[in-house]
Design an enzyme around this catalytic site. Structure first.
Site, PDB file in Angstrom:
ATOM      1  N   PHE A 131       8.779   2.601  -4.896  1.00 26.17           N
ATOM      2  CA  PHE A 131       7.321   2.574  -4.977  1.00 26.17           C
ATOM      3  C   PHE A 131       6.775   3.971  -4.669  1.00 26.17           C
ATOM      4  O   PHE A 131       7.168   4.588  -3.686  1.00 26.17           O
ATOM      5  CB  PHE A 131       6.780   1.544  -3.977  1.00 26.17           C
ATOM      6  CG  PHE A 131       5.329   1.248  -4.145  1.00 26.17           C
ATOM      7  CD1 PHE A 131       4.894   0.440  -5.185  1.00 26.17           C
ATOM      8  CD2 PHE A 131       4.393   1.782  -3.279  1.00 26.17           C
ATOM      9  CE1 PHE A 131       3.544   0.162  -5.354  1.00 26.17           C
ATOM     10  CE2 PHE A 131       3.047   1.504  -3.443  1.00 26.17           C
ATOM     11  CZ  PHE A 131       2.615   0.697  -4.485  1.00 26.17           C
ATOM     12  N   ASP A 200      12.353  -0.372   3.387  1.00 19.50           N
ATOM     13  CA  ASP A 200      10.998  -0.856   3.152  1.00 19.50           C
ATOM     14  C   ASP A 200      11.119  -2.299   2.669  1.00 19.50           C
ATOM     15  O   ASP A 200      11.728  -2.559   1.620  1.00 19.50           O
ATOM     16  CB  ASP A 200      10.303   0.027   2.104  1.00 19.50           C
ATOM     17  CG  ASP A 200       8.832  -0.327   1.955  1.00 19.50           C
ATOM     18  OD1 ASP A 200       8.478  -1.510   2.171  1.00 19.50           O
ATOM     19  OD2 ASP A 200       8.037   0.568   1.617  1.00 19.50           O
ATOM     20  N   TYR A 230       0.205  -7.931   3.203  1.00 14.55           N
ATOM     21  CA  TYR A 230      -0.644  -8.639   2.228  1.00 14.55           C
ATOM     22  C   TYR A 230       0.114  -9.192   1.032  1.00 14.55           C
ATOM     23  O   TYR A 230      -0.498  -9.763   0.144  1.00 14.55           O
ATOM     24  CB  TYR A 230      -1.793  -7.746   1.759  1.00 14.55           C
ATOM     25  CG  TYR A 230      -1.405  -6.377   1.233  1.00 14.55           C
ATOM     26  CD1 TYR A 230      -0.903  -6.232  -0.046  1.00 14.55           C
ATOM     27  CD2 TYR A 230      -1.560  -5.237   2.013  1.00 14.55           C
ATOM     28  CE1 TYR A 230      -0.545  -4.983  -0.527  1.00 14.55           C
ATOM     29  CE2 TYR A 230      -1.211  -3.981   1.544  1.00 14.55           C
ATOM     30  CZ  TYR A 230      -0.702  -3.860   0.271  1.00 14.55           C
ATOM     31  OH  TYR A 230      -0.341  -2.629  -0.203  1.00 14.55           O
ATOM     32  N   LYS A 231       1.434  -9.039   1.008  1.00 15.35           N
ATOM     33  CA  LYS A 231       2.204  -9.592  -0.113  1.00 15.35           C
ATOM     34  C   LYS A 231       2.679 -10.995   0.267  1.00 15.35           C
ATOM     35  O   LYS A 231       1.877 -11.913   0.339  1.00 15.35           O
ATOM     36  CB  LYS A 231       3.320  -8.625  -0.480  1.00 15.35           C
ATOM     37  CG  LYS A 231       2.738  -7.328  -1.073  1.00 15.35           C
ATOM     38  CD  LYS A 231       3.738  -6.212  -1.237  1.00 15.35           C
ATOM     39  CE  LYS A 231       3.053  -5.007  -1.863  1.00 15.35           C
ATOM     40  NZ  LYS A 231       3.790  -3.757  -1.642  1.00 15.35           N
ATOM     41  N   ARG A 389       4.922  -8.260 -14.907  1.00 15.56           N
ATOM     42  CA  ARG A 389       5.538  -8.672 -13.651  1.00 15.56           C
ATOM     43  C   ARG A 389       5.002 -10.045 -13.228  1.00 15.56           C
ATOM     44  O   ARG A 389       3.787 -10.271 -13.250  1.00 15.56           O
ATOM     45  CB  ARG A 389       5.186  -7.608 -12.618  1.00 15.56           C
ATOM     46  CG  ARG A 389       5.994  -7.612 -11.368  1.00 15.56           C
ATOM     47  CD  ARG A 389       5.728  -6.342 -10.600  1.00 15.56           C
ATOM     48  NE  ARG A 389       4.373  -6.328 -10.022  1.00 15.56           N
ATOM     49  CZ  ARG A 389       4.058  -5.760  -8.865  1.00 15.56           C
ATOM     50  NH1 ARG A 389       4.988  -5.156  -8.163  1.00 15.56           N
ATOM     51  NH2 ARG A 389       2.823  -5.771  -8.415  1.00 15.56           N
TER      52      ARG A 389
HETATM   53  C1  LIG Z   1       3.170  -2.610  -1.627  1.00 12.28           C
HETATM   54  C2  LIG Z   1       4.032  -1.489  -1.181  1.00 12.28           C
HETATM   55  C3  LIG Z   1       3.524  -0.491  -0.348  1.00 12.28           C
HETATM   56  C4  LIG Z   1       2.078  -0.516   0.020  1.00 12.28           C
HETATM   57  O1  LIG Z   1       1.699   0.527   0.823  1.00 12.28           O
HETATM   58  P1  LIG Z   1       0.194   0.579   1.363  1.00 12.28           P
HETATM   59  O2  LIG Z   1       0.232   1.630   2.361  1.00 12.28           O
HETATM   60  O3  LIG Z   1      -0.129  -0.783   1.877  1.00 12.28           O
HETATM   61  O4  LIG Z   1      -0.679   0.879   0.192  1.00 12.28           O
HETATM   62  C5  LIG Z   1       4.396   0.492   0.097  1.00 12.28           C
HETATM   63  N1  LIG Z   1       5.679   0.516  -0.284  1.00 12.28           N
HETATM   64  C6  LIG Z   1       6.201  -0.435  -1.089  1.00 12.28           C
HETATM   65  C7  LIG Z   1       7.632  -0.389  -1.461  1.00 12.28           C
HETATM   66  C8  LIG Z   1       5.391  -1.450  -1.582  1.00 12.28           C
HETATM   67  O5  LIG Z   1       5.879  -2.370  -2.394  1.00 12.28           O
END
Ligand SMILES: *Cc1c(COP(=O)(O)O)cnc(C)c1O
Length: 430
Positions: A131, A200, A230-231, A389
């Site tokens: 990401f 992560d 939030y996921k 997705r």
């Molecule tokens: C969703 C996600 C994030 C989100 O980061 P924010 O700081 O909440 O915007 C970070 N890393 C990964 C791998 C994600 O899937």
């Protein structure tokens, strides 16, 4: 082939079915919406609105500043963190809840870099398809501290576990493809090579059993981890995130008085002594920075509780079993009913190599197809350049939802309605 009645029968036999009641989905159901994006934003738990209203009206409105003590605001983030610890195989006190995933990654990566600085290793390795925020944070940190960030494909990681590697930074489940790493195996290989490993868990926490300690296997426990609220944890848009460090590292931080780079007052050993000099709080608590967002934490706790509620029904392993079954069904139905429409499965077929989402690539029209599908009430999302997705969230996604979603996808493809120009207009968020 599976019929819709077969799917309804599977829902009837699903041990997690009662947990769908935890979510306020009446309106979504009434409007015929099928939500397959809980991997990006979990749905609203039924308890959240009342709880947030209570915090606003009673704790804030009536209790005022007294609520920091009387309503437990000051310990709320640790209370939630200890609940999240149960979902990732960590112990009480080892996880903190604060800030965003990006910021927490900055903090734990800084800790890993500080450890690695005591060696002559200066390389951070991550995946090119990780990401982007993880890569941006790592790149900036690496540049400012004389490290280099090297990006590789997933199958090249093993070849990079050498004596130049300081830190391996990986996301457990890839946000685009849904491919899942073998966490314990990779961790052990990297640690045997003398590196630190940061995971992560944004796309896996709450969706499957996670064991940061790898069942106690020698040298297979992770070093650091971060994850998202939030996921799959259903904490609400922009919910606070979490971070974890192995206690061998926090013990050493305690001994050396190490401070994380965002050394704010709430990571101080005694914030209410208001001393001019910073003294880090012991253990993981030093990773806190500023005042916690109480309204967001209240919502996050409701979300985390929806996942913990599964403990009465078999817990994360039953969630995982259903996730595998939902995804398997989705793949089977799309491949049989949408054949000939140029959708290519990019998620691994093997259940043990994928997370809780299914992604298909479409070379030219992925965005438009997804918009047309959303107009038909099936909400997934699009990830550039070509990925459709679909997140499968066992707490509230039913087998009939999968059947109906594929039915509508087939219609969108067969009718060609995605070719309407309005479906190619790009919104800010895809
Ligand atoms: C969703 C996600 C994030 C989100 O980061 P924010 O700081 O909440 O915007 C970070 N890393 C990964 C791998 C994600 O899937």
């Amino acid at each position: 082939m599976m019929t819709r009645d077969d799917c309804a029968a599977r829902d009837g036999a699903d041990p997690l079915a009662p947990l769908r009641q935890q979510f306020g989905l009446e309106r979504v159901d009434r409007e015929g919406v099928i939500y397959l994006d809980g991997n990006s934003l979990g749905v609203l738990p039924r308890a959240t609105a009342d709880r947030v209203r209570q915090v606003v009206e009673e704790e804030w409105g009536a209790g005022l500043i007294r609520s920091w003590n009387q309503a437990g605001w000051i310990t709320l983030s640790q209370h939630i963190a200890d609940k999240i610890a149960r979902l990732v195989g960590a112990r009480p006190g080892e996880v903190i809840v604060a800030d965003s995933t990006s910021i927490n990654l900055y903090k734990v990566l800084s800790a890993a870099v500080a450890i690695a600085t005591q060696t002559d290793r200066r390389r951070i390795v991550s995946e090119r398809t990780n990401f982007p925020t993880d890569l941006y944070i790592a790149d900036t940190l690496a540049r400012s501290l004389g490290f280099e960030l090297v990006l590789v494909e997933a199958d090249e990681i093993a070849a990079r576990l050498d004596d130049r590697l300081a830190i391996l930074l990986l996301t457990h489940v890839n946000y685009r493809t849904g491919r899942m790493h073998r966490m314990a195996t990779i961790t052990r290989a990297a640690r045997d090579a003398g590196a630190l490993v940061i995971w992560d868990l944004a796309h896996s926490a709450g969706a499957m059993p996670i064991d940061l300690y790898a069942g106690g296997a020698v040298n297979a426990a992770a070093d650091f981890a971060v994850g998202c609220g939030y996921k799959y944890l259903n904490g609400g848009p922009g919910a606070p995130a979490f971070a974890w460090a192995h206690p061998r590292h926090t013990a050493r931080m305690d001994k050396e008085g190490w401070r994380q780079p965002l050394s704010g007052w709430l990571g101080h050993a005694a914030p209410f002594e208001f001393t001019p000099d910073y003294r880090p709080a012991p253990g993981m608590a030093r990773f806190a920075c500023g005042t916690p967002p109480i309204l967001s934490l209240a919502a996050l706790e409701c979300g985390v509780d929806t996942v913990l509620a599964a403990e009465q029904h078999g817990g994360l392993s039953v969630i995982r079993q259903k996730s595998i079954a939902l995804a398997g069904l989705f793949i089977e139905l799309v491949e049989s009913r949408c054949a000939g429409h140029d959708l290519t499965l990019v998620t691994p077929r093997e259940p043990d190599q994928r997370g809780s989402q299914v992604s298909f690539a479409h070379e030219t029209a992925g965005y438009a197809i997804m918009q047309a599908l959303i107009a038909r009430g099936v909400i997934g999302d699009f990830r550039a350049p070509d990925i459709l997705r679909f997140g499968l969230t066992p707490l509230y996604t039913r087998f009939v939802d999968v059947w109906d979603a594929v039915d509508r996808l087939e219609h969108v493809l067969a009718s060609g309605e995605w070719r309407e120009p309005r479906f190619s207009v790009r919104a800010l968020v895809t």
